[in-house]
Design a protein around this motif. Structure first.
Motif, PDB file in Angstrom:
ATOM      1  N   LEU A  75      40.406  40.617  30.588  1.00 58.57           N
ATOM      2  CA  LEU A  75      40.058  39.327  31.185  1.00 58.57           C
ATOM      3  C   LEU A  75      40.266  38.181  30.201  1.00 58.57           C
ATOM      4  O   LEU A  75      39.989  38.311  29.019  1.00 58.57           O
ATOM      5  N   ASP A  76      40.728  37.072  30.729  1.00 57.66           N
ATOM      6  CA  ASP A  76      40.789  35.828  29.977  1.00 57.66           C
ATOM      7  C   ASP A  76      39.435  35.158  30.161  1.00 57.66           C
ATOM      8  O   ASP A  76      39.021  34.912  31.299  1.00 57.66           O
ATOM      9  N   PRO A  77      38.714  34.860  29.086  1.00 54.69           N
ATOM     10  CA  PRO A  77      37.380  34.268  29.229  1.00 54.69           C
ATOM     11  C   PRO A  77      37.377  32.985  30.055  1.00 54.69           C
ATOM     12  O   PRO A  77      36.384  32.662  30.704  1.00 54.69           O
ATOM     13  N   ALA A  78      38.483  32.268  30.067  1.00 56.74           N
ATOM     14  CA  ALA A  78      38.541  31.008  30.810  1.00 56.74           C
ATOM     15  C   ALA A  78      38.839  31.215  32.292  1.00 56.74           C
ATOM     16  O   ALA A  78      38.667  30.298  33.087  1.00 56.74           O
ATOM     17  N   ASP A  79      39.280  32.400  32.676  1.00 58.71           N
ATOM     18  CA  ASP A  79      39.719  32.636  34.057  1.00 58.71           C
ATOM     19  C   ASP A  79      38.970  33.787  34.728  1.00 58.71           C
ATOM     20  O   ASP A  79      39.569  34.632  35.372  1.00 58.71           O
ATOM     21  N   HIS A  80      37.650  33.828  34.621  1.00 59.71           N
ATOM     22  CA  HIS A  80      36.888  34.928  35.225  1.00 59.71           C
ATOM     23  C   HIS A  80      36.930  34.933  36.748  1.00 59.71           C
ATOM     24  O   HIS A  80      36.736  35.969  37.365  1.00 59.71           O
ATOM     25  N   ASP A  81      37.180  33.795  37.383  1.00 60.72           N
ATOM     26  CA  ASP A  81      37.231  33.744  38.843  1.00 60.72           C
ATOM     27  C   ASP A  81      38.528  34.324  39.398  1.00 60.72           C
ATOM     28  O   ASP A  81      38.626  34.589  40.597  1.00 60.72           O
ATOM     29  N   VAL A  82      39.504  34.514  38.541  1.00 57.58           N
ATOM     30  CA  VAL A  82      40.812  35.021  38.974  1.00 57.58           C
ATOM     31  C   VAL A  82      40.710  36.454  39.469  1.00 57.58           C
ATOM     32  O   VAL A  82      41.316  36.818  40.469  1.00 57.58           O
ATOM     33  N   LEU A  83      39.916  37.273  38.808  1.00 54.14           N
ATOM     34  CA  LEU A  83      39.829  38.701  39.128  1.00 54.14           C
ATOM     35  C   LEU A  83      39.319  38.967  40.544  1.00 54.14           C
ATOM     36  O   LEU A  83      40.005  39.643  41.317  1.00 54.14           O
ATOM     37  N   PRO A  84      38.167  38.451  40.942  1.00 51.13           N
ATOM     38  CA  PRO A  84      37.710  38.733  42.313  1.00 51.13           C
ATOM     39  C   PRO A  84      38.667  38.193  43.377  1.00 51.13           C
ATOM     40  O   PRO A  84      38.855  38.822  44.413  1.00 51.13           O
ATOM     41  N   HIS A  85      39.268  37.050  43.090  1.00 50.55           N
ATOM     42  CA  HIS A  85      40.222  36.477  44.052  1.00 50.55           C
ATOM     43  C   HIS A  85      41.449  37.371  44.207  1.00 50.55           C
ATOM     44  O   HIS A  85      41.907  37.611  45.328  1.00 50.55           O
ATOM     45  N   LEU A  86      41.970  37.886  43.091  1.00 53.31           N
ATOM     46  CA  LEU A  86      43.135  38.771  43.142  1.00 53.31           C
ATOM     47  C   LEU A  86      42.835  40.025  43.955  1.00 53.31           C
ATOM     48  O   LEU A  86      43.625  40.428  44.814  1.00 53.31           O
ATOM     49  N   VAL A  87      41.698  40.638  43.718  1.00 53.31           N
ATOM     50  CA  VAL A  87      41.335  41.860  44.449  1.00 53.31           C
ATOM     51  C   VAL A  87      41.116  41.560  45.926  1.00 53.31           C
ATOM     52  O   VAL A  87      41.558  42.320  46.799  1.00 53.31           O
ATOM     53  N   ASP A  88      40.484  40.437  46.234  1.00 50.46           N
ATOM     54  CA  ASP A  88      40.274  40.047  47.626  1.00 50.46           C
ATOM     55  C   ASP A  88      41.604  39.852  48.346  1.00 50.46           C
ATOM     56  O   ASP A  88      41.791  40.337  49.465  1.00 50.46           O
ATOM     57  N   VAL A  89      42.532  39.150  47.711  1.00 48.66           N
ATOM     58  CA  VAL A  89      43.849  38.930  48.316  1.00 48.66           C
ATOM     59  C   VAL A  89      44.564  40.262  48.526  1.00 48.66           C
ATOM     60  O   VAL A  89      45.171  40.498  49.580  1.00 48.66           O
ATOM     61  N   ALA A  90      44.484  41.149  47.541  1.00 52.74           N
ATOM     62  CA  ALA A  90      45.132  42.461  47.661  1.00 52.74           C
ATOM     63  C   ALA A  90      44.565  43.241  48.846  1.00 52.74           C
ATOM     64  O   ALA A  90      45.317  43.819  49.638  1.00 52.74           O
TER      65      ALA A  90
END
Length: 112
Positions: free
Chosen positions: A67-82
């Motif tokens: 994880l990039d400490p500045a982009d923690h919101d990216v992970l849940p969004h990526l999984v949701d889109v997938a």
């Protein structure tokens, strides 16, 4: 942090981002390596579109990234889109995660 031959390296500084699509007869695997930033997640989302268009039974999002400490919101969004893209394409969705911090972030988001 990684220690190699007595030298200490920061994982985030040494991890080179890479996103690729691997396909076999049954699955399409979107592999994400390196540091998960918004740009890397965007590339993964594009490959998910391609993966869902293939005639495979399943799509696997293989997160080998940190994880990039500045982009923690990216992970849940990526999984949701997938999950949504696979559902819309009627493909089974599987998620694999290599890094314990990524697993913890997914658990905190209620995904893992």
């Amino acid at each position: 942090m990684t220690i190699v031959d007595g030298e200490t390296y920061d994982q985030a500084a040494t991890a080179t981002p890479a996103v690729r699509l691997e396909v076999d007869a049954e699955t399409a695997r979107v592999v994400v390596e390196g540091v998960l930033t918004e740009a890397v997640a965007a590339a993964a989302r594009e490959l998910l579109v391609d993966a869902c268009e293939l005639k495979t039974a399943a799509v696997i999002l293989d997160l080998r990234a940190i994880l990039d400490p500045a982009d923690h919101d990216v992970l849940p969004h990526l999984v949701d889109v997938a999950q949504r893209r696979c559902w819309a394409a009627r493909r089974r969705f599987d998620l694999t995660v290599a890094d314990p911090e990524v697993r913890e972030a997914l658990a905190t988001a209620g995904i893992w």
